[in-house]
Design a protein around this motif. Structure first.
Motif, PDB file in Angstrom:
ATOM      1  N   ALA A  93       0.815  -1.180   0.119  1.00 25.24           N
ATOM      2  CA  ALA A  93       0.032   0.099  -0.133  1.00 25.24           C
ATOM      3  C   ALA A  93       0.873   1.384  -0.102  1.00 25.24           C
ATOM      4  N   GLY A  94       1.950   1.079   0.951  1.00 25.89           N
ATOM      5  CA  GLY A  94       2.734   2.578   0.942  1.00 25.89           C
ATOM      6  C   GLY A  94       3.581   2.693  -0.332  1.00 25.89           C
ATOM      7  N   SER A  95       3.795   1.711  -0.965  1.00 20.48           N
ATOM      8  CA  SER A  95       4.585   1.402  -2.575  1.00 20.48           C
ATOM      9  C   SER A  95       3.624   2.143  -3.541  1.00 20.48           C
ATOM     10  N   ILE A  96       2.434   1.549  -3.255  1.00 20.31           N
ATOM     11  CA  ILE A  96       1.573   2.318  -4.511  1.00 20.31           C
ATOM     12  C   ILE A  96       1.240   3.869  -4.082  1.00 20.31           C
ATOM     13  N   LEU A  97       1.039   4.156  -3.047  1.00 18.59           N
ATOM     14  CA  LEU A  97       0.945   5.746  -2.517  1.00 18.59           C
ATOM     15  C   LEU A  97       2.140   6.502  -3.065  1.00 18.59           C
ATOM     16  N   TRP A  98       3.474   5.950  -2.700  1.00 18.20           N
ATOM     17  CA  TRP A  98       4.625   6.569  -3.285  1.00 18.20           C
ATOM     18  C   TRP A  98       4.520   6.661  -4.727  1.00 18.20           C
ATOM     19  N   MET A  99       4.121   5.807  -5.209  1.00 18.70           N
ATOM     20  CA  MET A  99       4.354   5.789  -6.962  1.00 18.70           C
ATOM     21  C   MET A  99       3.382   6.643  -7.614  1.00 18.70           C
ATOM     22  N   VAL A 100       2.048   6.837  -6.913  1.00 17.55           N
ATOM     23  CA  VAL A 100       1.046   7.690  -7.357  1.00 17.55           C
ATOM     24  C   VAL A 100       1.779   9.383  -6.786  1.00 17.55           C
ATOM     25  N   LEU A 101       2.271   9.418  -5.861  1.00 18.50           N
ATOM     26  CA  LEU A 101       2.516  10.856  -5.503  1.00 18.50           C
ATOM     27  C   LEU A 101       3.580  11.304  -6.389  1.00 18.50           C
TER      28      LEU A 101
END
Length: 263
Positions: A93-101
């Motif tokens: 989940a954190g990886s996905i959030l980082w990729m979006v941002l």
């Protein structure tokens, strides 16, 4: 839906979402690519571009994990899935959030904050699994799926976090962009990264997968500061020295439990 059902669902849905979210800009035309963002805040601590291909392997291992822990006959009700499910879900989940941002905004401390959460979650999964390894016979899934996933993921994120910190510091004006100051700042960041990595390897009593991911990143930093990008002898020497120490410690710490068995 029970807590276990939610854990199982997240551990298949989030790994499948990772490569799709990572392709927001390059495939779907949303925002800018992570490579473009990184280039605008590039420091000597950032590995050469080819090193980021490790995400292809990490995505594949994550999806394989998701499928394995979904199967009733394999991992769905296993102790491993219960122990690792939540920290790995947090990592994904954190990886996905980082990729979006990273595709919608520029480099900054908000990305560092997310990366620190990813680091914490990935190291939690790594240490939980290391603790469970000792004294237990390794299954095929443990040997070829779980250990590679948690080790490579924690190792790569350990180095990527410090590259992210250097980029945010550059954008914020805290990191010199040229001259001796640039070299000194990059060397200090690398030494801090080395301190974390060596501490992890010491506590974990060595881990070939964790060490392999760190070594992959350090070789790419060494290459970037010699032949790949601008030549920076100080950073190259530091990366090379850290690479040698990491490999030596990983080897020695991994051998100690085996040696103890024959005393």
């Amino acid at each position: 839906m029970t807590r276990n059902d939610l854990r199982t669902l997240l551990n298949i849905a989030l790994p499948l979402a990772q490569p799709l979210v990572g392709a927001m800009a390059s495939v779907f035309g949303i925002g800018h690519t992570q490579a473009e963002m990184s280039a605008r805040s590039q420091t000597p601590v950032v590995p050469a571009g080819y090193a980021f291909s490790i995400w292809g392997l990490l995505f594949a291992l994550s999806i394989a994990w998701g499928i394995w822990q979904l199967l009733p006959s394999a991992g769905r009700d296993s102790l491993v899935a219960r122990r690792l499910g939540w920290p790995l879900a947090a990592t994904f989940a954190g990886s996905i959030l980082w990729m979006v941002l990273s595709q919608l905004t520029e480099n900054g401390w908000h990305l560092v904050a997310v990366m620190l959460l990813v680091l914490s979650a990935s190291l939690t999964a790594f240490f939980v699994n290391r603790r469970a390894e000792h004294g237990l016979a390794a299954t095929q899934a443990e040997r070829w799926l779980i250990r590679p996933l948690v080790g490579l993921l924690a190792g790569w994120v350990s180095v990527a976090t410090f590259a992210n910190i250097a980029g945010a510091a550059l954008v914020s004006g805290f990191f010199p962009n040229q001259g001796a100051g640039l070299t000194v700042a990059a060397v200090l960041i690398l030494l801090a990264c080395g301190g974390l990595v060596l501490t992890v390897l010491w506590i974990a009593r060595g881990s070939p997968w964790y060490a392999a991911a760190v070594a992959w990143a350090l070789v790419a930093i060494l290459y970037a500061n010699t032949a790949g990008r601008d030549f920076n002898l100080g950073v190259a020497i530091t990366a090379g020295a850290l690479l040698a120490v990491v490999l030596a410690m990983a080897w020695q710490r991994a051998r100690r439990p085996l040696q103890a068995q024959f005393r």
